[in-house]
Design a protein around this motif. Structure first.
Motif, PDB file in Angstrom:
ATOM      1  N   GLY A  88       1.840  -4.590  -5.283  1.00 18.09           N
ATOM      2  CA  GLY A  88       1.142  -5.764  -4.765  1.00 18.09           C
ATOM      3  C   GLY A  88       0.603  -5.529  -3.362  1.00 18.09           C
ATOM      4  O   GLY A  88      -0.262  -6.255  -2.891  1.00 18.09           O
ATOM      5  N   PRO A 113       3.446  -9.187 -14.736  1.00 22.89           N
ATOM      6  CA  PRO A 113       4.256  -9.057 -15.954  1.00 22.89           C
ATOM      7  C   PRO A 113       3.735  -9.909 -17.119  1.00 22.89           C
ATOM      8  O   PRO A 113       3.764  -9.479 -18.267  1.00 22.89           O
ATOM      9  CB  PRO A 113       5.643  -9.536 -15.501  1.00 22.89           C
ATOM     10  CG  PRO A 113       5.665  -9.311 -14.022  1.00 22.89           C
ATOM     11  CD  PRO A 113       4.260  -9.523 -13.553  1.00 22.89           C
ATOM     12  N   GLY A 135       5.777   2.099  -7.440  1.00 21.24           N
ATOM     13  CA  GLY A 135       5.296   0.759  -7.080  1.00 21.24           C
ATOM     14  C   GLY A 135       5.424  -0.178  -8.273  1.00 21.24           C
ATOM     15  O   GLY A 135       5.481   0.264  -9.428  1.00 21.24           O
ATOM     16  N   THR A 170      11.150   1.653  -8.726  1.00 18.85           N
ATOM     17  CA  THR A 170       9.680   1.563  -8.605  1.00 18.85           C
ATOM     18  C   THR A 170       9.263   0.372  -7.751  1.00 18.85           C
ATOM     19  O   THR A 170       8.366   0.471  -6.935  1.00 18.85           O
ATOM     20  CB  THR A 170       9.000   1.423  -9.989  1.00 18.85           C
ATOM     21  OG1 THR A 170       9.456   0.222 -10.595  1.00 18.85           O
ATOM     22  CG2 THR A 170       9.271   2.595 -10.872  1.00 18.85           C
TER      23      THR A 170
END
Ligand code: KG4
Ligand code: ZN
Length: 340
Positions: free
Chosen positions: A143, A187, A276, A307
């Motif tokens: 993000g 997600p 990430g 991550t």
């Protein structure tokens, strides 16, 4: 292998997660993360609220990391902390806490670059996870970040591409906001994308030279597209949500894979490691795996808990720096724009 036992306590507070981890000789003993749900209502991280929540969370989080690891603070060899990049108010909480603790315990302090840590998370000793060989390409997607880094050795890294505006996670989250999804939307877009047709709608990929990225144009294109369609059919989003999500995800993955293809062509390096929060995306994982047969890549995806923002990745950098005797002075300052 070191003959001595090296215990590192690591602290991460660069954005909206307060995290602490204890590592023994490269192996994680505990990895504690306190997220901050307070930002959900605002559709993004509110820096002032993040800083305040870090102040509330840091003592219990560090305490839990030590007790879960069954390590007493008197056993610690050094304290590692995230110096930057990140939100200044958030970084300051972790930095001052780490400094005081190291000072009080008379042990070394180790400053860590958050972006290097996302990459070096691949070197945490973890069964079933292979470490990439040098040199490799690291794609850090979250993000807050979108970078392609050529990694020559632990501390010799060159950023060869990065976003000129939004991060890739923001592309997911801002698209989700347009569609009325909750925050963070990544997600849910991922989940819905599996049920939709990725070629239902076509969004133009941005034209950015070289290995840099741009995602702000895509967000605007999606906004205009949705406004136009909703005008013609007020139920458009409801009726086609899975197809819209699949098409957005397909476009974003296409942008990432195109740049990786160019990066491997330019550097001749075919070992690719990702990190990430966005590396959790099932579509990206699948596209990378397909790239192994298609483009001759070897790809590396770390364990999920390493991550997203976490302190285990700060601990591994702390450990590697400890072995080199690379310590920080007590007057080290947090740096919100720290570069690799
Ligand atoms: O690394 P991270 O937890 O925090 C930072 O931003 O540093 O990444 C969070 C980002 C959010 O933008 C979120 O939407 C995205 O990662 N994300 C995903 C998925 N899981 C998390 N994006 C796409 N697909 C996912 N499965
Ligand atoms: Zn991060």
């Amino acid at each position: 292998m070191p003959t001595q036992n090296i215990y590192i306590l690591a602290i991460e507070s660069s954005c909206d997660d307060t995290a602490a981890s204890v590592m023994l000789n490269g192996k994680i003993l505990s990895n504690v993360v306190a997220g901050q749900s307070i930002h959900e209502a605002y559709g993004g991280v509110v820096p002032e609220l993040a800083s305040r929540a870090h102040q509330q969370n840091i003592v219990p989080v560090v305490d839990q990391a030590l007790s879960r690891a069954n390590v007493d603070k008197s056993q610690l060899s050094a304290i590692a902390f995230t110096r930057g990049p990140g939100l200044m108010g958030s970084l300051l909480v972790g930095t001052s806490f780490a400094k005081s603790l190291a000072y009080g315990l008379h042990i070394p302090l180790i400053d860590v670059n958050h972006m290097q840590a996302h990459i070096l998370a691949h070197f945490i000793d973890e069964e079933g996870f292979e470490k990439p060989p040098f040199p490799f390409l690291a794609m850090t997607i979250s993000g807050g970040h979108t970078q392609i880094v050529q990694v020559n050795s632990y501390f010799d890294m060159d950023v060869i591409g990065e976003t000129i505006d939004d991060a890739v996670g923001e592309a997911f989250d801002k698209s989700g906001k347009i569609l009325g999804l909750g925050y963070p939307a990544g997600p849910e877009i991922d989940r819905r994308a599996k049920l939709g047709n990725p070629k239902a709608f076509k969004f133009t990929k941005p034209r950015v030279d070289g290995l840099n990225f741009s995602f702000s144009g895509l967000k605007t294109a999606i906004l205009y597209f949705i406004q136009k369609e909703v005008k013609a059919n007020p139920n458009f989003i409801e009726e086609r949500l899975n197809d819209i999500c699949a098409s957005i995800q397909y476009t974003i993955i296409g942008i990432l894979i195109d740049k990786l293809k160019l990066a491997t062509k330019q550097t001749g390096i075919t070992h690719i490691a990702i990190g990430g929060g966005v590396s959790a995306n099932t579509g990206i994982r699948e596209a990378l795996k397909n790239g192994e047969a298609k483009f001759g890549w070897t790809t590396y995806v770390p364990k999920f808990e390493f991550t997203t923002d976490n302190a285990a990745m700060i601990a591994i950098v702390g450990y590697l720096k400890y072995l080199e005797g690379d310590f920080a002075a007590q007057n080290v300052m947090a740096s919100s724009r720290l570069k690799i």
